[in-house]
Design a protein around this motif. Structure first.
Motif, PDB file in Angstrom:
ATOM      1  N   ASN A  56       0.757  -1.240   0.122  1.00 13.39           N
ATOM      2  CA  ASN A  56      -0.168  -0.140   0.171  1.00 13.39           C
ATOM      3  C   ASN A  56       0.839   1.286   0.102  1.00 13.39           C
ATOM      4  N   THR A  57       2.176   1.275  -0.217  1.00 12.39           N
ATOM      5  CA  THR A  57       3.015   2.148  -0.059  1.00 12.39           C
ATOM      6  C   THR A  57       3.613   2.663  -1.438  1.00 12.39           C
ATOM      7  N   ASN A  58       3.328   3.922  -1.959  1.00  4.90           N
ATOM      8  CA  ASN A  58       3.994   4.263  -2.956  1.00  4.90           C
ATOM      9  C   ASN A  58       4.427   5.739  -2.801  1.00  4.90           C
ATOM     10  N   GLY A  59       5.645   6.246  -3.122  1.00  2.00           N
ATOM     11  CA  GLY A  59       6.183   7.402  -3.125  1.00  2.00           C
ATOM     12  C   GLY A  59       6.069   7.930  -1.768  1.00  2.00           C
ATOM     13  N   GLY A  60       6.242   7.294  -0.697  1.00  2.00           N
ATOM     14  CA  GLY A  60       6.147   7.666   0.568  1.00  2.00           C
ATOM     15  C   GLY A  60       4.736   7.888   1.219  1.00  2.00           C
ATOM     16  N   VAL A  61       3.460   7.655   0.362  1.00  2.00           N
ATOM     17  CA  VAL A  61       2.220   7.633   0.843  1.00  2.00           C
ATOM     18  C   VAL A  61       1.732   6.299   1.078  1.00  2.00           C
ATOM     19  N   HIS A  62       0.713   6.138   1.759  1.00  2.00           N
ATOM     20  CA  HIS A  62      -0.004   5.058   2.189  1.00  2.00           C
ATOM     21  C   HIS A  62      -1.305   5.180   1.627  1.00  2.00           C
ATOM     22  N   SER A  63      -1.601   4.481   0.625  1.00  2.00           N
ATOM     23  CA  SER A  63      -2.785   4.458  -0.324  1.00  2.00           C
ATOM     24  C   SER A  63      -4.151   4.364   0.630  1.00  2.00           C
ATOM     25  N   ASN A  64      -4.133   3.890   1.894  1.00  2.00           N
ATOM     26  CA  ASN A  64      -5.081   3.587   2.666  1.00  2.00           C
ATOM     27  C   ASN A  64      -5.138   4.856   3.867  1.00  2.00           C
ATOM     28  N   GLY A  65      -4.410   5.669   3.960  1.00  2.00           N
ATOM     29  CA  GLY A  65      -4.143   6.582   4.759  1.00  2.00           C
ATOM     30  C   GLY A  65      -3.381   6.062   6.054  1.00  2.00           C
ATOM     31  N   GLY A  66      -2.923   4.892   5.981  1.00  2.00           N
ATOM     32  CA  GLY A  66      -1.762   4.270   7.060  1.00  2.00           C
ATOM     33  C   GLY A  66      -0.419   5.078   7.145  1.00  2.00           C
ATOM     34  N   THR A  67       0.362   4.613   7.911  1.00  2.00           N
ATOM     35  CA  THR A  67       1.626   4.990   7.914  1.00  2.00           C
ATOM     36  C   THR A  67       2.497   4.347   6.656  1.00  2.00           C
ATOM     37  N   PRO A  68       2.917   5.102   5.713  1.00  2.00           N
ATOM     38  CA  PRO A  68       3.939   4.628   4.604  1.00  2.00           C
ATOM     39  C   PRO A  68       5.200   3.729   5.220  1.00  2.00           C
ATOM     40  N   PHE A  69       5.402   2.939   4.579  1.00  2.00           N
ATOM     41  CA  PHE A  69       6.422   1.994   4.952  1.00  2.00           C
ATOM     42  C   PHE A  69       7.559   1.882   3.875  1.00  2.00           C
ATOM     43  N   ARG A  70       8.883   2.212   4.003  1.00  2.00           N
ATOM     44  CA  ARG A  70       9.830   2.029   3.244  1.00  2.00           C
ATOM     45  C   ARG A  70       9.754   2.622   1.797  1.00  2.00           C
ATOM     46  N   LYS A  71       8.851   3.489   1.842  1.00  2.00           N
ATOM     47  CA  LYS A  71       8.615   4.546   0.407  1.00  2.00           C
ATOM     48  C   LYS A  71       7.965   3.972  -0.509  1.00  2.00           C
ATOM     49  N   ASN A  72       8.465   2.843  -0.972  1.00  2.00           N
ATOM     50  CA  ASN A  72       7.770   2.243  -2.067  1.00  2.00           C
ATOM     51  C   ASN A  72       7.699   0.748  -1.928  1.00  2.00           C
ATOM     52  N   HIS A  73       6.637   0.231  -2.499  1.00  2.00           N
ATOM     53  CA  HIS A  73       6.628  -1.326  -2.432  1.00  2.00           C
ATOM     54  C   HIS A  73       7.716  -1.888  -3.201  1.00  2.00           C
ATOM     55  N   ALA A  74       8.405  -2.976  -2.796  1.00  2.00           N
ATOM     56  CA  ALA A  74       9.432  -3.457  -3.473  1.00  2.00           C
ATOM     57  C   ALA A  74       9.060  -4.113  -4.843  1.00  2.00           C
ATOM     58  N   GLY A  75       9.771  -4.167  -5.761  1.00  2.00           N
ATOM     59  CA  GLY A  75       9.650  -4.961  -6.929  1.00  2.00           C
ATOM     60  C   GLY A  75      10.955  -5.377  -7.539  1.00  2.00           C
ATOM     61  N   ILE A  76      10.974  -6.528  -8.091  1.00  2.00           N
ATOM     62  CA  ILE A  76      12.166  -7.043  -8.498  1.00  2.00           C
ATOM     63  C   ILE A  76      13.172  -6.030  -9.513  1.00  2.00           C
ATOM     64  N   GLY A  77      14.162  -5.988  -9.163  1.00  2.00           N
ATOM     65  CA  GLY A  77      15.241  -4.886  -9.719  1.00  2.00           C
ATOM     66  C   GLY A  77      15.264  -3.884  -9.008  1.00  2.00           C
ATOM     67  N   TYR A  78      14.402  -3.545  -7.977  1.00  2.00           N
ATOM     68  CA  TYR A  78      14.491  -2.296  -7.191  1.00  2.00           C
ATOM     69  C   TYR A  78      15.734  -2.748  -6.207  1.00  2.00           C
ATOM     70  N   THR A  79      16.144  -1.145  -5.809  1.00  2.00           N
ATOM     71  CA  THR A  79      17.506  -1.269  -4.682  1.00  2.00           C
ATOM     72  C   THR A  79      16.811  -0.971  -3.538  1.00  2.00           C
ATOM     73  N   TYR A  80      17.204  -1.649  -2.371  1.00  2.00           N
ATOM     74  CA  TYR A  80      16.870  -1.452  -0.924  1.00  2.00           C
ATOM     75  C   TYR A  80      18.069  -0.392  -0.583  1.00  2.00           C
ATOM     76  N   ASP A  81      17.813   0.959  -0.306  1.00  2.00           N
ATOM     77  CA  ASP A  81      18.637   1.842   0.222  1.00  2.00           C
ATOM     78  C   ASP A  81      18.581   1.569   1.994  1.00  2.00           C
ATOM     79  N   SER A  82      19.547   1.527   2.336  1.00  2.00           N
ATOM     80  CA  SER A  82      19.645   1.164   4.036  1.00  2.00           C
ATOM     81  C   SER A  82      19.654   2.653   4.474  1.00  2.00           C
ATOM     82  N   ASN A  83      20.348   3.548   4.071  1.00  2.00           N
ATOM     83  CA  ASN A  83      20.294   4.873   4.529  1.00  2.00           C
ATOM     84  C   ASN A  83      19.191   5.469   4.642  1.00  2.00           C
ATOM     85  N   ARG A  84      18.030   5.465   3.630  1.00  2.00           N
ATOM     86  CA  ARG A  84      17.065   5.924   3.368  1.00  2.00           C
ATOM     87  C   ARG A  84      15.902   5.253   4.075  1.00  2.00           C
TER      88      ARG A  84
END
Length: 132
Positions: A56-84
């Motif tokens: 439910n998280t995209n661009g740092g916004v939770h689509s249902n009004g909840g708390t966003p988590f890790r800026k974006n939903h992960a996808g294959i090929g995405y990078t996990y940035d531990s600093n951010r």
């Protein structure tokens, strides 16, 4: 259901799977650590690196009004940035710049807001109108 991303040694997402919320429970409270332990056992990969992701998280916004988590939903090929503590999609074009707030890539020229469909042209660094 909870989403988890398996990372390779370069922090690139190589797999995204769903795990039933019951597998995350620790004394009735959902725990990322419990989900990770479940996946390491399930796949018999004790050294695998897993990170929870929010569908439910995209661009740092939770689509249902909840708390966003890790800026974006992960996808294959995405990078996990531990600093951010964020999942960042692959850079689509060399000219695009990472938006530090959303952890999404922005074109150097904003997408036209006229209801038409456009495609980015990296050679001209401009949006090209798509005709149907």
């Amino acid at each position: 259901m909870a989403s988890f991303a398996k990372l390779n040694l370069e922090n690139i997402v190589e797999q995204v799977i769903s795990v039933h919320n019951n597998e995350l429970l620790d004394n009735g409270i959902e725990s990322e650590i419990k989900g990770i332990e479940f996946l390491k056992t399930l796949y018999n990969e004790p050294n695998a690196i897993w990170k929870q992701s929010s569908y439910n998280t995209n661009g740092g916004v939770h689509s249902n009004g909840g708390t966003p988590f890790r800026k974006n939903h992960a996808g294959i090929g995405y990078t996990y940035d531990s600093n951010r503590d964020a999942f960042i999609p692959p850079k689509p074009y060399n000219s695009w710049v990472l938006n530090e707030t959303t952890c999404l890539w922005n074109s150097p020229i904003a997408y036209p807001n006229d209801g038409q469909f456009y495609k980015w042209n990296e050679q001209t660094l401009n949006w090209i109108l798509q005709t149907l």
